[in-house]
Design an enzyme around this catalytic site. Structure first.
Site, mmCIF file in Angstrom:
data_model
loop_
_atom_site.group_PDB
_atom_site.id
_atom_site.type_symbol
_atom_site.label_atom_id
_atom_site.label_comp_id
_atom_site.label_asym_id
_atom_site.label_seq_id
_atom_site.Cartn_x
_atom_site.Cartn_y
_atom_site.Cartn_z
ATOM 1 N N LYS A 1 0.842 -1.196 0.000
ATOM 2 C CA LYS A 1 0.000 0.000 0.000
ATOM 3 C C LYS A 1 0.871 1.238 0.000
ATOM 4 C CE LYS A 1 0.527 2.055 3.315
ATOM 5 N NZ LYS A 1 1.738 2.689 3.955
ATOM 6 N N TYR B 1 -4.831 4.034 5.579
ATOM 7 C CA TYR B 1 -5.370 3.258 6.700
ATOM 8 C C TYR B 1 -6.631 3.916 7.259
ATOM 9 C CZ TYR B 1 -0.973 0.686 6.954
ATOM 10 O OH TYR B 1 0.110 -0.101 6.669
HETATM 11 P P1 NAD Z 1 12.198 1.484 3.051
HETATM 12 O O1 NAD Z 1 12.621 2.863 2.711
HETATM 13 O O2 NAD Z 1 12.593 0.927 4.369
HETATM 14 O O3 NAD Z 1 12.713 0.473 1.924
HETATM 15 C C1 NAD Z 1 12.596 0.775 0.566
HETATM 16 C C2 NAD Z 1 13.345 -0.262 -0.225
HETATM 17 O O4 NAD Z 1 13.284 0.105 -1.620
HETATM 18 C C3 NAD Z 1 14.846 -0.318 0.132
HETATM 19 O O5 NAD Z 1 15.251 -1.663 0.098
HETATM 20 C C4 NAD Z 1 15.519 0.475 -0.980
HETATM 21 O O6 NAD Z 1 16.819 0.036 -1.246
HETATM 22 C C5 NAD Z 1 14.593 0.180 -2.166
HETATM 23 N N1 NAD Z 1 14.627 1.232 -3.185
HETATM 24 C C6 NAD Z 1 14.743 1.023 -4.499
HETATM 25 N N2 NAD Z 1 14.759 2.176 -5.168
HETATM 26 C C7 NAD Z 1 14.669 3.149 -4.276
HETATM 27 C C8 NAD Z 1 14.655 4.571 -4.359
HETATM 28 N N3 NAD Z 1 14.703 5.203 -5.537
HETATM 29 N N4 NAD Z 1 14.573 5.271 -3.227
HETATM 30 C C9 NAD Z 1 14.466 4.650 -2.019
HETATM 31 N N5 NAD Z 1 14.477 3.303 -1.860
HETATM 32 C C10 NAD Z 1 14.586 2.562 -2.989
HETATM 33 O O7 NAD Z 1 10.602 1.434 2.878
HETATM 34 P P2 NAD Z 1 9.594 0.408 3.519
HETATM 35 O O8 NAD Z 1 9.132 0.951 4.826
HETATM 36 O O9 NAD Z 1 10.126 -0.958 3.490
HETATM 37 O O10 NAD Z 1 8.348 0.576 2.503
HETATM 38 C C11 NAD Z 1 8.288 -0.086 1.268
HETATM 39 C C12 NAD Z 1 6.829 -0.191 0.822
HETATM 40 O O11 NAD Z 1 6.108 -0.928 1.800
HETATM 41 C C13 NAD Z 1 6.100 1.140 0.687
HETATM 42 O O12 NAD Z 1 5.184 1.091 -0.367
HETATM 43 C C14 NAD Z 1 5.347 1.277 1.999
HETATM 44 O O13 NAD Z 1 4.181 2.078 1.889
HETATM 45 C C15 NAD Z 1 5.007 -0.164 2.279
HETATM 46 N N6 NAD Z 1 4.861 -0.437 3.710
HETATM 47 C C16 NAD Z 1 3.737 -1.062 4.133
HETATM 48 C C17 NAD Z 1 3.555 -1.342 5.455
HETATM 49 C C18 NAD Z 1 2.327 -2.068 5.906
HETATM 50 O O14 NAD Z 1 2.080 -2.101 7.103
HETATM 51 N N7 NAD Z 1 1.566 -2.668 5.006
HETATM 52 C C19 NAD Z 1 4.518 -0.956 6.386
HETATM 53 C C20 NAD Z 1 5.676 -0.328 5.939
HETATM 54 C C21 NAD Z 1 5.837 -0.074 4.575
#
Ligand code: NAD
Length: 371
Positions: free
Chosen positions: A134, A220
């Protein structure tokens, strides 16, 4: 950790999980009858590292089988931790080769929002079932493109709204559906957190996120307003507030929105990157439901006018991924179909439009989409 190959897994399945094997034999597709479904996580950021990866060690119907990462240094660590072999490790460039990998059935896209559509569509074209995090995509058009790609390639699609597999949320949905307290009259949902440490993160960069608090946490609150009323809104009015423009240079900080619902109920949502809120309230003719917290990883807490809810806490991500695996294996209901992610994006776009037009009421014609 001991490396788990298909062979050892099958053996342990036969020996240790006879019941599961029996269930799998009854599944609708021959290719899944002797093993758990293999999941590949695309993007190994904090959500994959701390939630999805660990949850996949406990899932009953699926397991981590592969990774897709743009950061080579993560490959070895993940391979060691989860016993992954080299042929199941991909980067963003060779990702499409996953089509030939029989160990991988589900691709879970856990990347910044601007990359969701690209990787979900590529996964569908590779013949893999898709879970997309999401918010589903940057806009409604991209949601349509993902949904169409999954239909065309005959694969299943879900969005990472983990709460639909979570017992407190399921109880709200049940009580609303069965009209335990009569007609719903009012719903209120808050979802936000305080951000002050990383002004350069992708979530605050609209080219990568598509928007700020609304795209991140606001979905959410939108979700809560809908499952807490059992209806899609028929209109929305919205306002934006900005108190720290020096930090939130490119994305929305705080948004409130009001909904009208077809049965006459009204609703109110709040989302922000400037304060911690995490709360749900549904008011009915003859009672109420309240959760606080309502949308974090749990344990959630809450009650209805009948008394406190008491559910044992389990990993929401584990429950979510098993629900999707069961949908693939046994044709059970998909708790979060792609249409639900698209519907929320229609509402997100209407909220931004209302703000842009000075708080004008925007009518919505969603019917039962995603309900
Ligand atoms: P994060 O920033 O911790 O991780 C992002 C990942 O994408 C990293 O591994 C990074 O290396 C990679 N990436 C590739 N290209 C990138 C760029 N141009 N810039 C930044 N990162 C890049 O993020 P996250 O918290 O893991 O979130 C990832 C996805 O998951 C998002 O869509 C977020 O909304 C979703 N999410 C959902 C929940 C949930 O409860 N359902 C919780 C957290 C995150």
């Amino acid at each position: 950790m001991k490396k788990i190959t298909r062979r050892t897994f099958n053996t342990s399945l036969t020996l240790g999980a006879g019941m599961l094997l029996q269930q799998l034999k009854a599944c609708n597709n021959e290719k899944y009858q002797d093993r758990k479904l293999g999941v590949a996580l695309v993007g190994l950021g904090s959500y994959s590292e701390y939630q999805l990866g660990p949850a996949l060690l406990d899932t009953a119907y699926c397991q981590l089988a592969g990774i897709v990462t743009g950061t080579p240094s993560k490959e070895k660590r993940w391979a060691q931790k989860y016993g992954l072999s080299e042929e199941n490790i991909y980067n963003y460039e060779n990702f499409d080769d996953i089509a030939q990998n029989k160990n991988i059935d589900i691709v879970y896209v856990v990347l910044p929002n601007s990359m969701h559509a690209d990787f979900s569509i590529r996964a569908a074209k590779a013949g893999k079932h898709v879970i997309c995090e999401k918010p589903m995509a940057m806009n409604v058009q991209e949601c349509d493109a993902i949904i169409n790609a999954c239909k065309e390639n005959n694969v299943k699609l879900s969005v990472g709204y983990r709460l639909h597999s979570e017992p407190f949320t399921k109880e709200i949905k049940r009580m609303v559906k069965e009209k335990t307290f009569g007609e719903v009259k009012y719903v209120s949902a808050d979802a936000s957190y305080y951000s002050n440490r990383y002004p350069n993160q992708w979530r605050l960069n609209s080219a990568l996120s598509g928007g700020g608090a609304l795209m991140n946490m606001g979905v959410y609150a939108i979700q809560g307003a809908i499952y807490g009323s059992g209806q899609n809104p028929s209109s929305v009015t919205a306002q934006e507030f900005s108190t720290r423009p020096e930090y939130f240079k490119d994305t929305d900080e705080t948004i409130t929105a009001q909904f009208e619902f077809p049965n006459g109920a009204v609703g109110n949502i709040f989302t922000s990157h400037n304060v911690n809120t995490n709360r749900h309230y549904s008011g009915f003719e003859n009672g109420w439901i309240e959760l606080s917290p309502s949308n974090n990883y749990g344990p959630l807490k809450g009650a209805s006018s009948l008394g406190p809810f008491e559910f044992q806490h389990e990993s929401q991500q584990k429950l979510q991924m098993d629900d999707f695996a069961k949908h693939i294996l046994f044709d059970t209901e998909n708790p979060v179909p792609g249409e639900m992610g698209k519907r929320d994006m229609i509402i997100v776009e209407a909220i931004y439009q209302s703000i842009k037009e000075g708080g004008r009421k925007i009518s919505l014609d969603l019917g039962s989409m995603g309900l």
